[in-house]
Design a protein around this motif. Structure first.
Motif, PDB file in Angstrom:
ATOM      1  N   ILE A  44      -2.504  12.221  -3.580  1.00  0.00           N
ATOM      2  CA  ILE A  44      -2.896  11.019  -2.845  1.00  0.00           C
ATOM      3  C   ILE A  44      -2.292   9.828  -3.571  1.00  0.00           C
ATOM      4  CG2 ILE A  44      -4.826   9.679  -1.941  1.00  0.00           C
ATOM      5  CD1 ILE A  44      -6.511  12.167  -1.976  1.00  0.00           C
ATOM      6  N   ASP A  45      -1.136   9.389  -3.076  1.00  0.00           N
ATOM      7  CA  ASP A  45      -0.404   8.329  -3.760  1.00  0.00           C
ATOM      8  C   ASP A  45      -1.175   7.020  -3.790  1.00  0.00           C
ATOM      9  OD1 ASP A  45       1.743   9.930  -4.412  1.00  0.00           O
ATOM     10  OD2 ASP A  45       2.882   9.442  -2.613  1.00  0.00           O
ATOM     11  N   VAL A  46      -1.991   6.756  -2.767  1.00  0.00           N
ATOM     12  CA  VAL A  46      -2.713   5.478  -2.744  1.00  0.00           C
ATOM     13  C   VAL A  46      -3.753   5.426  -3.867  1.00  0.00           C
ATOM     14  CG1 VAL A  46      -2.343   4.977  -0.302  1.00  0.00           C
ATOM     15  CG2 VAL A  46      -4.300   6.365  -0.988  1.00  0.00           C
ATOM     16  N   LEU A  47      -4.256   6.586  -4.305  1.00  0.00           N
ATOM     17  CA  LEU A  47      -5.179   6.588  -5.439  1.00  0.00           C
ATOM     18  C   LEU A  47      -4.447   6.284  -6.742  1.00  0.00           C
ATOM     19  CD1 LEU A  47      -7.645   9.516  -4.718  1.00  0.00           C
ATOM     20  CD2 LEU A  47      -7.983   7.069  -4.391  1.00  0.00           C
ATOM     21  N   ASP A  48      -3.237   6.826  -6.879  1.00  0.00           N
ATOM     22  CA  ASP A  48      -2.421   6.458  -8.033  1.00  0.00           C
ATOM     23  C   ASP A  48      -2.144   4.963  -8.020  1.00  0.00           C
ATOM     24  OD1 ASP A  48      -2.198   9.015  -9.096  1.00  0.00           O
ATOM     25  OD2 ASP A  48      -0.461   9.496  -7.861  1.00  0.00           O
ATOM     26  N   LEU A  49      -1.878   4.428  -6.836  1.00  0.00           N
ATOM     27  CA  LEU A  49      -1.616   3.000  -6.701  1.00  0.00           C
ATOM     28  C   LEU A  49      -2.854   2.194  -7.090  1.00  0.00           C
ATOM     29  CD1 LEU A  49       0.532   0.922  -5.729  1.00  0.00           C
ATOM     30  CD2 LEU A  49      -0.580   1.023  -3.486  1.00  0.00           C
ATOM     31  N   ALA A  50      -4.027   2.619  -6.597  1.00  0.00           N
ATOM     32  CA  ALA A  50      -5.270   1.918  -6.923  1.00  0.00           C
ATOM     33  C   ALA A  50      -5.544   1.974  -8.420  1.00  0.00           C
ATOM     34  CB  ALA A  50      -6.430   2.528  -6.138  1.00  0.00           C
ATOM     35  N   ARG A  51      -5.319   3.130  -9.029  1.00  0.00           N
ATOM     36  CA  ARG A  51      -5.541   3.268 -10.462  1.00  0.00           C
ATOM     37  C   ARG A  51      -4.574   2.386 -11.237  1.00  0.00           C
ATOM     38  NH1 ARG A  51      -4.860   8.303 -10.687  1.00  0.00           N
ATOM     39  NH2 ARG A  51      -7.016   8.920 -10.326  1.00  0.00           N
ATOM     40  N   GLY A  52      -3.326   2.340 -10.800  1.00  0.00           N
ATOM     41  CA  GLY A  52      -2.342   1.488 -11.465  1.00  0.00           C
ATOM     42  C   GLY A  52      -2.704   0.017 -11.370  1.00  0.00           C
ATOM     43  N   LEU A  53      -3.172  -0.409 -10.186  1.00  0.00           N
ATOM     44  CA  LEU A  53      -3.582  -1.809 -10.031  1.00  0.00           C
ATOM     45  C   LEU A  53      -4.762  -2.134 -10.941  1.00  0.00           C
ATOM     46  CD1 LEU A  53      -3.300  -2.193  -6.150  1.00  0.00           C
ATOM     47  CD2 LEU A  53      -1.809  -3.226  -7.878  1.00  0.00           C
ATOM     48  N   ALA A  54      -5.698  -1.188 -11.064  1.00  0.00           N
ATOM     49  CA  ALA A  54      -6.842  -1.396 -11.958  1.00  0.00           C
ATOM     50  C   ALA A  54      -6.378  -1.507 -13.408  1.00  0.00           C
ATOM     51  CB  ALA A  54      -7.847  -0.260 -11.795  1.00  0.00           C
ATOM     52  N   LEU A  55      -5.389  -0.705 -13.784  1.00  0.00           N
ATOM     53  CA  LEU A  55      -4.856  -0.779 -15.149  1.00  0.00           C
ATOM     54  C   LEU A  55      -4.196  -2.131 -15.408  1.00  0.00           C
ATOM     55  CD1 LEU A  55      -3.313   2.785 -15.384  1.00  0.00           C
ATOM     56  CD2 LEU A  55      -5.130   1.905 -16.857  1.00  0.00           C
TER      57      LEU A  55
END
Length: 341
Positions: free
Chosen positions: A33-44
């Motif tokens: 789920i690429d959008v979860l990776d994206l969300a995690r990256g934004l949080a980082l």
């Protein structure tokens, strides 16, 4: 402070055995789920901006208390909540059909090991406020507790998360003040630490993330998320890359930021900081855990005036004297407590 989603699992697994109970479980998606990776990256990235403000304050470029009060304090809490929520999501996606002991032990070992490394490093760097239960410790502990909720109905898990957030608001006890119990979160006096994320209330967003993900799996929403293409721009790819390697990002970003701020301080040193505002802010923060704001303002003002009038302020803030080594300090605290009632 805060990092997260470090129990990384943005994709599900197939062919997992049902190790607990016999109730059929919803299928997890096979695509990442690429959008979860994206969300995690934004949080980082959000976490890095907050830590950058903390570093600027540490070196004297921002006023004392800037990163721990007002909007930045709310910002930090929102970041921590998002990380723990995403970690709860990851736990369900990775182990929702049954716990895979080796994979779980490997992930917990990595997170707990990194947490121990941070505790060790900060103990030598800042022994008076070292990180003994920060965001990584909280994620590791929440992941272990979360195993008990993997098979519970989604509404019950969400409700449990809400209760975890509510309990510290209505109940605290001095018995939880010692460091070996303060990590639970029911203390009346918060411990000194540069990053303190107690299990309560922070287990709350983790369990809510678990419950929301179980509900999403049962309705096929995760397959829809897996089908979303979040873009292929360099920024999007870099964000997803960081999201997939969140633990490494967390461990490396602060040394890099501190090095940059230190280098800047050698070229353009900050204006010397008056220690008085920081002392008052820290005093009021510690006092407010168990007293009203009005009392804390009177008490901290009284303590500050007494220390200044007796010529004890500089020796105290510099650590030359402490309340354990100088009987005048607890006497001042007792006097000001009585005068502030």
């Amino acid at each position: 402070m805060e990092a997260g989603g470090l129990a990384d699992a943005s994709h599900g697994e197939t062919g997992l055995s049902d190790t607990v109970g016999t109730a059929p479980q919803p299928q997890t998606p096979t695509r990442r789920i690429d959008v979860l990776d994206l969300a995690r990256g934004l949080a980082l990235f959000a976490m890095a901006t907050y830590h950058f403000s903390w570093d600027l304050e540490l070196f004297g470029y921002l006023d004392p208390g800037t990163s721990t009060h007002g909007p930045l304090k709310l910002y930090a809490r929102a970041i921590a909540a998002s990380f723990l929520f995403l970690a709860g999501v990851s736990l369900v996606l990775a182990h929702g059909k049954g716990v895979r002991p080796s994979a779980f032990a490997k992930r917990i070992g990595m997170v707990a090991g990194a947490a121990a490394l941070i505790s060790l490093a900060t103990y030598f760097a800042t022994p008076d406020s070292f990180i003994f239960f920060g965001i990584l410790h909280a994620i590791a502990a929440a992941s272990i507790v979360g195993l008990a909720f993997l098979r519970l109905p989604a509404p019950l898990t969400v409700l449990s998360g809400i209760l975890c957030i509510a309990v510290p608001l209505v109940y605290r006890n001095e018995a939880f003040n010692p460091a070996w119990l303060s990590w639970i979160g029911l203390f009346t006096v918060p411990p000194r630490s540069n990053d303190f994320v107690p299990l309560l209330p922070w287990l709350g967003p983790f369990l809510i993330g678990m419950g929301v993900t179980r509900a999403a799996l049962s309705r096929g929403l995760t397959e829809r998320l897996a089908a979303i293409e979040p873009g292929d721009s360099p920024v999007a790819r870099a964000t997803r890359f960081c999201g997939r390697h969140s633990l490494a990002f967390y461990l490396l970003h602060q040394p890099v930021l501190l090095s940059l701020v230190w280098a800047a301080s050698q070229v353009a040193p900050p204006t010397p900081v008056d220690p008085l505002p920081a002392f008052v802010a820290e005093c009021e923060t510690g006092c407010s855990a168990n007293n009203s704001a009005a009392f804390c303002q009177r008490f901290c003002g009284c303590v500050t005036d007494e220390l200044l009038s007796r010529g004890l302020f500089q020796p105290y803030v510099s650590g030359q004297i402490t309340q354990e080594t100088d009987a005048r300090i607890p006497a001042i605290a007792e006097q000001c407590t009585a005068q502030s009632r």
